[in-house]
Scaffold this motif. Structure first.
Motif, mmCIF file in Angstrom:
data_model
loop_
_atom_site.group_PDB
_atom_site.id
_atom_site.type_symbol
_atom_site.label_atom_id
_atom_site.label_comp_id
_atom_site.label_asym_id
_atom_site.label_seq_id
_atom_site.Cartn_x
_atom_site.Cartn_y
_atom_site.Cartn_z
ATOM 1 N N ASP A 1 1.845 36.183 -18.559
ATOM 2 C CA ASP A 1 0.966 35.803 -19.852
ATOM 3 C C ASP A 1 0.574 37.329 -19.977
ATOM 4 O O ASP A 1 0.208 37.458 -20.981
ATOM 5 N N TRP B 1 -0.097 39.338 -23.663
ATOM 6 C CA TRP B 1 -1.159 40.129 -24.176
ATOM 7 C C TRP B 1 -0.735 41.610 -24.392
ATOM 8 O O TRP B 1 -1.272 41.869 -25.230
ATOM 9 N N GLU C 1 0.949 42.323 -27.541
ATOM 10 C CA GLU C 1 0.545 41.711 -29.141
ATOM 11 C C GLU C 1 -1.328 42.316 -29.055
ATOM 12 O O GLU C 1 -0.942 43.103 -29.607
ATOM 13 N N LEU C 2 -1.658 42.913 -27.938
ATOM 14 C CA LEU C 2 -3.005 43.929 -27.766
ATOM 15 C C LEU C 2 -2.683 45.387 -28.318
ATOM 16 O O LEU C 2 -3.093 46.477 -28.319
ATOM 17 N N TRP D 1 -12.229 39.286 -29.575
ATOM 18 C CA TRP D 1 -11.783 38.051 -28.115
ATOM 19 C C TRP D 1 -11.943 36.776 -27.632
ATOM 20 O O TRP D 1 -10.850 36.357 -27.447
ATOM 21 N N GLN E 1 -9.849 34.977 -30.186
ATOM 22 C CA GLN E 1 -8.179 35.039 -29.745
ATOM 23 C C GLN E 1 -7.768 34.938 -28.517
ATOM 24 O O GLN E 1 -6.697 33.516 -28.591
ATOM 25 N N PHE E 2 -8.846 34.555 -27.504
ATOM 26 C CA PHE E 2 -7.837 33.601 -26.308
ATOM 27 C C PHE E 2 -7.759 32.310 -26.002
ATOM 28 O O PHE E 2 -7.175 31.739 -25.526
ATOM 29 N N ALA F 1 -5.180 30.621 -28.504
ATOM 30 C CA ALA F 1 -4.000 31.200 -27.620
ATOM 31 C C ALA F 1 -3.344 29.854 -26.802
ATOM 32 O O ALA F 1 -2.801 29.479 -25.851
#
Length: 216
Positions: free
Chosen positions: A73, A77, A80-81, A139, A142-143, A146
């Protein structure tokens, strides 16, 4: 399934919550780390020797003794980041490999190394400290969208753990309440709340919350 790293926090200022310090800055450590049950929430104690929390109202204690996040995971990220995420970057104590952390069942037990047994208790909920630590506006949203929260664990059998230790699932309860389901139900999908009561190993405060929200 194994531990890639065991991560211990370094105290640093916490301007994001107006607290003196935060322990979110977790760094991998060499050698074995003692794991014990920390006692009730409110003292700052957690399960790993040398670590602690400073937001004692919301973190630490028996049901949040250890926090695990999957390397897989973190890699997602990272892409993605567009930035590297080392083990411990999300404030996790345990960075795992080959273990479905978000798909773990509440009450599932993991043996780590030869002696330590941990039990999955609940999902991590993102907070202002987490958002500030990553220096990313939005964030928390966003978190949450997900739904890859990682798992809190309680200590069932104390011992010592270190990077490279194998992780074995030694018990899986007879229900379908996963870490991810708990996260979804308690954040964006309250219609799922009733399903959580099938998991006896949920922390009492979450059970109370579920009953309150489903009976009002």
């Amino acid at each position: 399934m194994k531990l890639l790293s065991v991560n211990i926090g370094r105290p640093r200022p916490n301007p994001w919550k107006g607290l003196r310090s935060t322990g979110i800055d977790k760094r991998p450590v060499d050698g074995p780390v003692a794991v014990t049950a920390p006692g009730p929430k409110g003292t700052g104690a957690v399960g790993l020797a040398g670590d602690r929390v400073y937001d004692v109202k919301h973190h630490g204690g028996v049901d949040q003794a250890v926090y695990a996040y999957a390397r897989e995971d973190l890699d997602g990220w990272q892409a993605e980041l567009g930035r590297p995420l080392a083990g411990g970057a999300f404030g996790e104590n345990l960075t795992t490999l080959g273990l479905d952390v978000n798909g773990a069942l509440i009450g599932e037990r993991w043996r780590i190394g030869s002696t330590t047994v941990l039990e999955v208790s609940c999902a991590r909920i993102p907070c202002a400290t987490f958002q500030g630590w990553l220096e990313r506006e939005g964030w928390i949203k966003q978190f949450t969208q997900a739904a890859r929260p990682g798992a809190y664990l309680r200590v069932i059998e104390p011992g010592e753990i270190c990077a490279g230790d194998p992780v074995e699932i030694v018990h899986r309860p007879a229900h379908d309440v996963t870490v991810q389901l708990v996260f979804r139900a308690t954040t964006r999908e309250p219609d799922l709340l009733r399903r959580l009561l099938a998991a006896d190993a949920l922390p009492q405060e979450i059970k109370d919350l579920v009953r309150k929200r489903t009976t009002d």
